[in-house]
Design an enzyme around this catalytic site. Structure first.
Site, PDB file in Angstrom:
ATOM      1  NE  ARG A 169      55.706  -3.545  25.474  1.00 27.17           N
ATOM      2  CZ  ARG A 169      55.277  -4.110  24.345  1.00 27.17           C
ATOM      3  NH1 ARG A 169      54.182  -4.931  24.317  1.00 27.17           N
ATOM      4  NH2 ARG A 169      55.910  -4.156  23.015  1.00 27.17           N
TER       5      ARG A 169
ATOM      6  CE1 TYR B 239      47.222   6.041  47.759  1.00 27.30           C
ATOM      7  CE2 TYR B 239      46.846   5.797  45.384  1.00 27.30           C
ATOM      8  CZ  TYR B 239      47.807   6.278  46.433  1.00 27.30           C
ATOM      9  OH  TYR B 239      48.985   6.902  46.116  1.00 27.30           O
TER      10      TYR B 239
ATOM     11  CG  ASP C 228      44.232  -1.675  47.234  1.00 23.92           C
ATOM     12  OD1 ASP C 228      45.127  -2.018  47.874  1.00 23.92           O
ATOM     13  OD2 ASP C 228      44.234  -0.357  46.760  1.00 23.92           O
TER      14      ASP C 228
ATOM     15  CE  LYS D 123      51.870   3.296  48.671  1.00 22.24           C
ATOM     16  NZ  LYS D 123      50.659   3.473  48.353  1.00 22.24           N
TER      17      LYS D 123
END
Ligand SMILES: *Cc1c(COP(=O)(O)O)cnc(C)c1O
Length: 393
Positions: A59, A112, A184, A209
């Site tokens: 984690r 977004y 971003d 992406k």
């Protein structure tokens, strides 16, 4: 990395991979181990307290995931990097780690869809002041930033109308008031744009992406100033939106061809944008590589290529979109972008599905708009496909 000044194509292949892997393996091993064991308790303690590098629990960190973090760090020229299960994991963890009651974030209306939802719905209940400006109104952004803020959050080019913000100019404005600049960079990719070199403090990618490039794994990446990345990493370690070794491997594999893919997609998208621009059935084309695009001049100074995504509005309405899209043969009609195969869809069912028709109109997104993410197919075939579908309208 011990190579001297490698270019991006070389970095994409070799960064994080110059150490010898398990038994001399020449590809990154997928380490699907939750925990890492230590025979020496003193060594375990040193790793657990960060005195020595190593892994304790996946984690927090994982050897496969670490290679991916090194690749993005070096491709963006950043001090540090960390990763997340998804792009939205990167965005939400970054915003929640940097903001809190009484803090203020200045951003734009065109982020977004998911990011916009965080700004409009999830941050305000924590007494965080959110100010969203018109996306390309740099004066309005500078005025709001100058009033004082903690975070300036940018996304350029934007989704889906490819608006461009001046990263240098807005970073200077942010730093005058001591704010952290987050960009971003998903649409541009590190091949076309490096926000840190333009003054940004942190860069985010939806690795889902272009970075992965094959639409088969999800991930999010953050890189930038070490102290800021560490702050977000500490938050993510506990909140748990960690990237797993399997998707990290798929993303790593995709990244090997990042430069090849992006160079091809840049060239094809420009060709397609120019073609659509002259077509009588097309109302408008949005692509920052077109000289007619309002953000072209800024894009020219901060991007080395204009990316693989364009959007265009058909003459007509949403019914025209419904008639047109199924006629395309070389596309997946799907809610993603940045893959080796061409993907298309209307914002209404993809990036901005969370918003109402009125909200989309406020963002300047016409209902006849189509986002078209150019794949690596031969561009002549893509042009022929568009031609036949437009002719059939
Ligand atoms: C897709 C996307 C995101 C979200 O990424 P996920 O991996 O889907 O969570 C964020 N920003 C931009 C610009 C995107 O295109």
């Amino acid at each position: 990395m011990d190579l001297l000044n490698p270019k991006k194509g070389t970095t994409a292949v070799w960064a994080g991979e110059t150490d010898r892997f398990f038994k001399g393996a020449t590809t990154v091993p997928v380490v699907n181990s939750v925990a890492f064991s230590y025979e020496d308790l003193d060594e375990w303690y040193d790793v657990a307290t960060g005195k020595t590098s190593g892994h304790i629990y996946s984690r927090n960190t994982n050897p496969t995931v670490h290679v991916l973090e090194e690749k993005i760090r070096l491709l963006e020229g950043a001090e540090a990097a960390t990763s997340f299960a998804t792009g939205m994991g990167a965005i939400s963890n970054t915003l929640f780690a940097l903001l809190g009651p009484g803090k203020r974030v200045v951003s734009v209306k065109d982020t977004y869809g998911g990011t916009s939802k965080i700004f409009l719905e999830f941050l305000p209940p924590y007494a965080i002041d959110v100010t969203l400006c018109e996306t390309t109104d740099h004066e309005a952004l500078e005025t709001e930033i100058a009033k004082g803020c903690d975070v300036v959050y940018l996304e350029t080019p934007t989704n889906p109308t490819l608006k461009i913000m001046d990263i240098r100019r807005l970073s200077e404005a942010a730093h005058r008031v001591g704010a952290v600049v987050v960009v971003d960079n998903t649409f541009a990719t590190p091949i076309n744009q490096n926000p840190i070199q333009l003054g940004a403090d942190l860069v985010i990618h939806s690795a889902t992406k272009f970075i992965c490039g094959h639409s088969d794994a999800m991930g999010g990446l953050l890189c930038g100033k070490a102290e800021l990345v560490k702050k977000v990493f500490s938050f993510r370690e506990i909140n748990g939106a960690s990237l797993q070794a399997d998707p990290a491997y798929l993303i790593l594999r995709g990244m090997k061809t990042l430069e090849l893919r992006i160079e091809r997609q840049n060239a094809s998208a420009l060709k397609i944008a120019k073609y659509l621009k002259t077509h009588p059935a097309i109302e408008d084309v949005f692509y920052p590589g077109l000289e007619s695009h309002p953000g072209h001049e800024i894009a020219r100074t901060q991007m080395s290529g204009y990316g693989g995504v364009l959007s265009f509005a058909l003459k007509g309405n949403y019914d025209t979109v419904k008639a047109f899209l199924p006629k395309l043969k070389l596309v997946h009609l799907a809610a993603s972008l940045g893959s080796v195969s061409t993907l298309a869809g209307p914002p209404r069912t993809t990036s901005h599905v969370e918003l109402s028709e009125e909200q989309r109109a406020l963002l300047g997104i016409p209902e006849s708009l189509i986002r078209y993410s150019v794949g690596i197919e031969n561009v002549e075939d893509l042009l022929a496909d568009l031609e036949q579908a437009l002719a059939a309208l």
